[in-house]
Design an enzyme around this catalytic site. Structure first.
Site, mmCIF file in Angstrom:
data_model
loop_
_atom_site.group_PDB
_atom_site.id
_atom_site.type_symbol
_atom_site.label_atom_id
_atom_site.label_comp_id
_atom_site.label_asym_id
_atom_site.label_seq_id
_atom_site.Cartn_x
_atom_site.Cartn_y
_atom_site.Cartn_z
ATOM 1 N N PRO A 90 0.920 -1.264 0.022
ATOM 2 C CA PRO A 90 -0.011 -0.003 -0.008
ATOM 3 C C PRO A 90 0.796 1.266 0.080
ATOM 4 O O PRO A 90 0.262 2.373 -0.313
ATOM 5 C CB PRO A 90 -0.799 -0.070 1.322
ATOM 6 C CG PRO A 90 0.011 -0.974 2.355
ATOM 7 C CD PRO A 90 0.698 -1.914 1.202
ATOM 8 N N GLU A 117 1.359 -7.772 9.097
ATOM 9 C CA GLU A 117 1.830 -6.104 9.304
ATOM 10 C C GLU A 117 2.564 -5.592 8.250
ATOM 11 O O GLU A 117 2.505 -4.502 8.068
ATOM 12 C CB GLU A 117 2.383 -5.935 10.723
ATOM 13 C CG GLU A 117 2.518 -4.594 10.978
ATOM 14 C CD GLU A 117 1.109 -3.800 11.154
ATOM 15 O OE1 GLU A 117 1.285 -2.450 10.999
ATOM 16 O OE2 GLU A 117 -0.010 -4.371 11.356
ATOM 17 N N ARG A 155 -2.812 -8.776 -20.632
ATOM 18 C CA ARG A 155 -3.551 -8.506 -21.828
ATOM 19 C C ARG A 155 -3.083 -7.616 -22.962
ATOM 20 O O ARG A 155 -3.676 -7.439 -23.835
ATOM 21 C CB ARG A 155 -5.210 -7.869 -21.626
ATOM 22 C CG ARG A 155 -5.017 -6.423 -20.838
ATOM 23 C CD ARG A 155 -6.379 -5.825 -19.996
ATOM 24 N NE ARG A 155 -7.300 -5.920 -20.738
ATOM 25 C CZ ARG A 155 -7.577 -5.085 -21.739
ATOM 26 N NH1 ARG A 155 -6.972 -3.913 -22.006
ATOM 27 N NH2 ARG A 155 -8.684 -5.042 -22.584
ATOM 28 N N ASP A 170 -8.247 1.267 -25.246
ATOM 29 C CA ASP A 170 -8.837 1.221 -24.103
ATOM 30 C C ASP A 170 -8.630 2.503 -23.321
ATOM 31 O O ASP A 170 -7.922 3.467 -23.601
ATOM 32 C CB ASP A 170 -8.289 0.130 -22.967
ATOM 33 C CG ASP A 170 -8.527 -1.218 -23.440
ATOM 34 O OD1 ASP A 170 -9.369 -1.641 -23.991
ATOM 35 O OD2 ASP A 170 -7.732 -2.115 -23.270
#
Length: 245
Positions: A90, A117, A155, A170
């Site tokens: 994160p 953690e 992809r 896209d």
């Protein structure tokens, strides 16, 4: 051909994703291979632990460096070139289409999916080349994030999609959101397809699509236009939309 190694404590989480849809087709076409590596298999701890309490105290458990380093060493044995080693975290840079396109140029990717953690900092400092986050929120582990990145990257590999123009058009690949799409019937419950799409005039259709793409980006993701190289005509359209707000 691209090869992807995934270091995870829960390899079974990937089975459905990797054996379905585009990722399965990409394997069938010989565009990429993968290996799921449970790095618990590499721990030297007699209880098969891969985590420990953090030095200095604090909540939670931290992944120890030994099993992760040894797993990567095993992956690299006999290989000459070093892979991109991606830590799902994160704290990493937010994943986007530009990063997907960059990673799609690599021959070998290694994803490290953590739990608990966090990671021993030496994994981050001495082993990893990229840290990636899929958004400003925290997941239980890195597996779901790795699946997202893998799908987005694979992809883009040559011949994976049925139509080679699909990926370049896209949303985000062009810098704008993609234009609306319609299919048969032309009139569904009184809701009609725009006439220009039925005209057969490809130049007008292309112009309509570009304008729709610009308008959709203006309405939904105005921030994307800050660095987009607008033409004079596009600037004029934006000014008209601003005036008519």
């Amino acid at each position: 051909m691209m090869h992807i190694d995934v270091l995870t404590l829960f390899p079974e989480m990937f089975n459905g994703v990797l054996q379905s849809s585009i990722l399965k087709k990409a394997q069938d076409k010989g565009r990429f291979t993968y290996q799921l590596v449970n790095f618990r298999d590499y721990t030297v701890n007699k209880h098969h632990k891969v985590d420990d309490y953090p030095y200095g105290g604090g909540a939670g458990m931290v992944l120890t460096p030994q099993p992760v380093f040894d797993a990567v060493d095993a992956i690299m044995k006999g290989k000459e070139s070093k892979p991109r080693v991606v830590l799902m975290c994160p704290q990493g840079e937010t994943f986007n289409q530009k990063k997907a396109e960059e990673l799609a140029n690599e021959e070998h990717l290694v994803f490290i999916c953590g739990h608990y953690e966090g990671y021993d900092e030496r994994i981050r400092e001495y082993l990893v080349t990229d840290e990636i986050s899929i958004g400003d929120y925290v997941l239980t582990g890195g597996e779901l994030g790795a699946m997202v990145v893998m799908d987005s990257v694979v992809r883009l590999l040559p011949q994976v999609l049925g139509n080679d123009t699909s990926a370049p058009q896209d949303s985000y690949s062009t810098g704008l959101l993609e234009h609306p799409h319609y299919t048969r019937p032309a009139d569904f419950r009184g809701m009609k397809v725009p006439e220009v799409l039925l005209s057969g005039n490809h130049a007008k259709i292309e112009e309509w699509r570009k304008n729709q793409s610009l308008q959709r980006t203006y309405q939904r993701r105005n921030d994307l236009l800050h660095d987009y190289p607008l033409t004079e005509k596009e600037k004029q359209l934006l000014n008209e939309w601003n005036t008519n707000k």
